[in-house]
Design an enzyme around this catalytic site. Structure first.
Site, PDB file in Angstrom:
ATOM      1  N   SER B  78       0.982  -1.240  -0.041  1.00 50.22           N
ATOM      2  CA  SER B  78       0.011   0.092   0.005  1.00 50.22           C
ATOM      3  C   SER B  78       0.975   1.065   0.004  1.00 50.22           C
ATOM      4  CB  SER B  78      -0.941  -0.026   1.159  1.00 50.22           C
ATOM      5  OG  SER B  78      -1.502   1.424   1.426  1.00 50.22           O
ATOM      6  N   ASP B  80       0.566   3.732   1.529  1.00 47.55           N
ATOM      7  CA  ASP B  80       0.259   4.214   2.885  1.00 47.55           C
ATOM      8  C   ASP B  80       1.051   3.366   3.939  1.00 47.55           C
ATOM      9  OD1 ASP B  80      -1.656   6.231   2.193  1.00 47.55           O
ATOM     10  OD2 ASP B  80      -3.017   4.514   2.227  1.00 47.55           O
ATOM     11  N   HIS B  99      -6.438   2.154   7.890  1.00 54.04           N
ATOM     12  CA  HIS B  99      -6.853   3.652   7.159  1.00 54.04           C
ATOM     13  C   HIS B  99      -7.716   3.386   6.253  1.00 54.04           C
ATOM     14  CE1 HIS B  99      -6.320   7.210   5.122  1.00 54.04           C
ATOM     15  NE2 HIS B  99      -5.802   6.630   4.055  1.00 54.04           N
ATOM     16  N   HIS B 101     -11.051   6.048   3.889  1.00 49.86           N
ATOM     17  CA  HIS B 101     -11.542   7.365   3.381  1.00 49.86           C
ATOM     18  C   HIS B 101     -13.364   7.183   3.532  1.00 49.86           C
ATOM     19  CE1 HIS B 101      -8.166   9.053   0.852  1.00 49.86           C
ATOM     20  NE2 HIS B 101      -7.687   8.244   1.640  1.00 49.86           N
ATOM     21  N   ASP B 124     -17.405   5.233  24.978  1.00 47.63           N
ATOM     22  CA  ASP B 124     -17.273   3.548  25.100  1.00 47.63           C
ATOM     23  C   ASP B 124     -15.711   3.162  24.751  1.00 47.63           C
ATOM     24  OD1 ASP B 124     -19.516   2.726  26.274  1.00 47.63           O
ATOM     25  OD2 ASP B 124     -20.562   2.510  24.518  1.00 47.63           O
ATOM     26  N   HIS B 175      -7.350  15.063   4.872  1.00 50.12           N
ATOM     27  CA  HIS B 175      -7.201  13.441   4.243  1.00 50.12           C
ATOM     28  C   HIS B 175      -8.268  12.642   4.753  1.00 50.12           C
ATOM     29  CE1 HIS B 175      -3.788  10.287   3.271  1.00 50.12           C
ATOM     30  NE2 HIS B 175      -4.932   9.863   2.981  1.00 50.12           N
ATOM     31  N   TYR B 232     -17.065  -5.003  30.782  1.00 48.13           N
ATOM     32  CA  TYR B 232     -17.858  -5.261  29.409  1.00 48.13           C
ATOM     33  C   TYR B 232     -17.461  -6.409  28.808  1.00 48.13           C
ATOM     34  CZ  TYR B 232     -19.807  -4.570  24.774  1.00 48.13           C
ATOM     35  OH  TYR B 232     -20.707  -4.580  23.388  1.00 48.13           O
TER      36      TYR B 232
END
Lengths: 235, 235, 235, 235
Positions: B78, B80, B99, B101, B124, B175, B232
């Protein structure tokens, strides 16, 4: 005279058309994709008003670029065929065209506003705002309406093929988005992205006065996907 | 030299990547998840620009933490990847990075606003607003852009691993969201929650001037899921 | 006396009803479609409160146009049956009626606003705004409420069959959309379009003060799909 | 001592829980439904933090009404169990409770606003606004937090079982919706409707200053579905 196009082109056009409802970009029969065969001087397009769930490769219509005559297929081509033809004639580098009535892109078109560049999602694909045309004149509506729908896009871009390549999308005022690309599939992907960035832009505007992103960020994103220095994706 | 990581890690990274489109967080090939193997000093990440419906465990790319070199895999990782690497190096406690969008989180990033804490859904998971970075400078964009995208997050959090753990998400200005967690799956879940709370926050803001929730309510929710008194879930 | 209608009509009404949840227009059991057999003087409609996933052609109820009596079927017809009947009696050209509580059309109805014509998506189907009725009076609510719900639509359109054909949709104030068409399927399609244009209009209004589209554009779109010069679609 | 409840109750509670993600009301493991067996003095509820796609009837937990003790099941019950218990104890007529973090209902809760009555969709089910509680006090958060979350609802309704029946839903400030009904399934349906009317209300408010619907219209809709004169649905 019937003109036969490669099966691969028909298949790509069929799949791109079927991808429209799958991507949630179309209501009922709305939307259409075409792909061009420059050598044969024809393009292949969806028939008019046929529902997506019974669309087959056989139903696609082949249209001559030079005059819009149907040269293969039993059905009437999409009413938007002349718009596609106009775009192919004006922009020699494009290989596919997509038209949808996707909700958020239409909202910008109905507000007669460009989709502004607000972030990297937009800049990854579109090197500038997605521009909205002015209204068609009464004369442009009266005759050759669909061809003139392409005409207002071409005029807005000053018939500039490079501009068309840098921002492969436009909004026709009070109508909706037309997108294009190297082929049918790419033009469809640009339709998906046009709708996605329109929705993001609308949500951003809801959050208040827009903030302009820095030019160096946008350039970086556009150039990492386009041009000689591009390094996104895999072959 | 090829570095082999446990199959379980590759499987978790694959599944977390495939969960992105299933959760509606991605358009086309957008988005990526990675998972780290601290002992081996590598992380596994999605290849660049591969479509989700043909992604397999074989396509994943293994990258060395110390220098970003590909140590296993045939595809380019990637784009990224360097952002992920930067986050792993800065925050030793994190095991996975995601990541996306996603629409509403991007809207906040494009408006350069933090996602505010407006209720227990947010509290939470995130012990404070999801912060938005300042813009990258021209220099940060010009060289090592992707690494610097991680850098602005790390700088915003003052390289503080505890802060990163308390709010495992950040927005990069103009971004979009990066999220992290103890592993790939957790980082994906935080991406889902980041988008959900961004949408809720945007809708709440549409209803008028925001109302601040009381601190004692938020603390209660965060601590019932995190820390020594958490009660929880099921083992 | 039982009145039997053609199987084709029952099938069309069944399919149009099942299309409602598939198109995302209905929550739970909300919504209903009917189709009329003018010769037999009856219409076929969904039963009241039956969930879509167990609805069969057998469950449909046949109702007499002249007095609303059930003439075939074991179940109670939709509570909205009398509204359908009123519309069939007032507008002889219509063959199907659909009622939904689709989100954006209801929003306009709840704001007691017409859905304005903001673009070609609207003008392709509706030759003017989708009008919203005034409130029913206390008397209209007290007795024959459902019939009067049709009455306020009919009164708003001045019992004009041509107007009903040009804009085959109306919003009942604080209630929701009723749409009609040449048959059950067409009335359903108009419900889909009514919701789509309502959402587009709402998003357009979010973008600021609305811009009026030019009349010549709207006329062009309406007439290319309707009337003697229509050239959209395939037979 | 293990208390066994009828299989039909467990099945209804299971199905109502599984219906939550199917209806798009839940993210990840959020949300829970319970159903009560008044005779046995217990209720059945979803376990805490279990993902919906692996939830089975075996995982459900049976809890004693009088003191909240688990009397059947291997897993820890939902963290919201005490809220359910509080509602069952306060309102003897209710047989099921549902809690979600559905987007639009949460938006109203986060804005600390009631969901206003703007049309018949709302009035068909809720005989008045869906009220939002005040904030819990620091003391209510410090101890027995979940029980007190029910307490603020019960206090807001003045412990009035009739009011709880007329509007079977409430928003907890900065948290989200709790709904109830004659059984688990009904409480789930009210959660669906609560979200639907919250979205419609939000969209209506986007269209400008709200218009109050006439009381006689709302009453008509509520009474045609509820009370001795009801005529909606089929047995």
């Amino acid at each position: 005279m019937t003109v036969t196009v490669p099966d691969a082109l028909r298949q790509e056009v069929l799949e791109a058309n079927l991808a429209i409802p799958a991507a949630g970009l179309a209501t009922l029969t709305w939307g259409n994709v075409s792909g061009v065969d420059r050598e044969a001087g024809v393009f292949v397009i969806k028939p008019s008003g046929v529902s997506y769930d019974r669309l087959t490769a056989r139903d696609l219509v082949t249209v001559r670029l030079s005059d819009g005559a149907v040269v293969d297929g039993d059905l009437r081509p999409s009413t938007d065929t002349e718009t596609h033809r106009c775009l192919y004639l004006a922009f020699p580098s494009i290989g596919g065209v997509t038209h949808t009535h996707s909700t958020h892109a239409v909202a910008f078109a109905q507000a007669r506003r460009d989709i502004p560049v607000l972030g990297t999602t937009h800049a990854d694909t579109f090197n500038g705002p997605v521009p909205c045309t002015p209204n068609l004149t009464p004369e442009q509506c009266a005759e050759d309406y669909e061809y003139n729908t392409g005409r207002v896009i071409v005029d807005m871009l000053a018939s500039d093929d490079d501009r068309a390549a840098e921002v492969p999308a436009a909004l026709v005022a009070h109508h909706g988005p037309f997108t294009w690309g190297s082929g049918a599939r790419k033009s469809f992907e640009h339709a998906v992205i046009c709708e996605a960035v329109a929705e993001m832009a609308l949500r951003t505007l809801e959050l208040g006065s827009p903030v302009t992103p820095p030019r160096h960020l946008l350039d970086r994103h556009y150039t990492r996907k386009h041009g000689p220095g591009a390094y996104y994706g895999n072959p």
